[in-house]
Design an enzyme around this catalytic site. Structure first.
Site, PDB file in Angstrom:
ATOM      1  CB  SER A  86       0.643  -0.642  -0.659  1.00  0.00           C
ATOM      2  OG  SER A  86       1.276  -0.598  -1.802  1.00  0.00           O
TER       3      SER A  86
ATOM      4  CE1 TYR B 264      -4.003  -1.545  -3.238  1.00  0.00           C
ATOM      5  CE2 TYR B 264      -1.912  -1.080  -4.299  1.00  0.00           C
ATOM      6  CZ  TYR B 264      -2.480  -1.814  -3.382  1.00  0.00           C
ATOM      7  OH  TYR B 264      -2.024  -2.496  -2.301  1.00  0.00           O
TER       8      TYR B 264
HETATM    9  C1  8X3 Z   1       0.944  -3.660  -3.937  1.00  0.00           C
HETATM   10  C2  8X3 Z   1       2.313  -2.764  -4.392  1.00  0.00           C
HETATM   11  O1  8X3 Z   1       3.275  -1.865  -6.852  1.00  0.00           O
HETATM   12  O2  8X3 Z   1       1.095  -3.356  -6.917  1.00  0.00           O
HETATM   13  O3  8X3 Z   1       0.786  -2.854  -2.730  1.00  0.00           O
HETATM   14  O4  8X3 Z   1       0.925  -1.073  -6.068  1.00  0.00           O
HETATM   15  S1  8X3 Z   1       1.702  -2.182  -6.145  1.00  0.00           S
END
Ligand code: 8X3
Length: 252
Positions: free
Chosen positions: A137, A150
């Site tokens: 990502s 994340y």
């Molecule tokens: C998804 C992109 O901007 O939500 O992997 O982190 S974000």
């Protein structure tokens, strides 16, 4: 006649994984769909088979190492592995984020990818021409407020991809990392906000054309179908309306 190349796709029950399965099947791969939700991957495999493609489904939790090892015994030779399973949980600041969310995200995004890649690397190598795709990502490349857990997990996946590429150079396996920015799929944001569809909708509010699962699947399929000696190390793909993780043009 050359054997049909096999592609294993994790997290193939929806979104980018399902779209990638469709596109790799259309590009001539025999696709093996894996995800926890058996009913969904079975339905997709049936749909692809009906359309004349070769597709099978295998229920798998990528965080369950014993199950992953058992799954891997089916492959003596494998052309493509797409590590797509993963996702986000929560958007809390570091000060208040839930350590269990952080742990779970590390487990699914990093350890899940590690488990499947380790288990299938011998088959990818044995094929004489293997490709590992890691769906990271833009969160794996720089951070944003509320992204903490994340972003940390996706940085882990990015490091896994880079390190693996260094370590296996000289073997017939390439490592491709695809790093999407804002992609509007049916589940990513809803899962992140634990079913709160209003919060999920706000992520994409006023954004003119976020990426779709098909856009990312198209990118993956393009990278996978380059000649074997061409290694697309890292592809960052964002919608035109997004200039960085935190710079998004909104019309509302
Ligand atoms: C998804 C992109 O901007 O939500 O992997 O982190 S974000």
């Amino acid at each position: 006649m050359a054997a049909t190349p096999i592609a294993v796709i994790t997290g193939a029950s929806s979104g980018i994984g399902a779209a990638t399965a469709r596109q790799l099947a259309a590009a001539g791969h025999r696709v093996v769909l894996t995800a926890r939700r058996k009913d969904r991957i079975e339905a997709l495999a049936a749909e692809l088979t009906e359309a004349g493609h070769q597709a099978t489904a295998y229920a798998l939790d990528v965080t369950d190492r014993a199950a992953v090892d058992e799954f891997a015994t089916a492959f003596r030779s494998l052309a493509v592995l797409v590590n797509n399973a993963g996702g986000a949980l929560g958007a809390d600041p570091v000060a208040t984020g839930d350590p269990d969310d952080w742990r779970q995200m590390y487990e699914t995004n990093v350890i899940g990818t590690l488990n499947v890649t380790q288990a299938l690397l011998p088959a990818l190598t044995a094929s004489g021409d293997g490709t590992v795709v890691i769906l990271s990502s833009t969160a794996g490349l720089s951070t944003y407020e509320g992204g903490g857990g994340y972003v940390a997990a996706k940085h882990g996946e990015h490091v896994l991809a880079e390190t693996l590429r260094l370590e296996i150079v000289g073997t017939p396996v390439r490592v491709i990392e695809v790093a999407p920015g804002m992609v509007k799929t049916e589940e990513f944001a809803t899962t992140r906000f634990r079913g709160d569809t209003e919060k999920a909708a706000k992520v994409y509010a006023g954004v003119d054309a976020p990426l779709t699962a098909d856009d990312v699947a198209d990118t993956i399929t393009w990278a996978v179908t380059r000649p074997s000696h061409v290694n697309i190390d890292l592809l960052v793909v964002r919608p035109r309306a997004q200039a960085s993780n935190s710079k998004v043009h909104r019309t509302t």
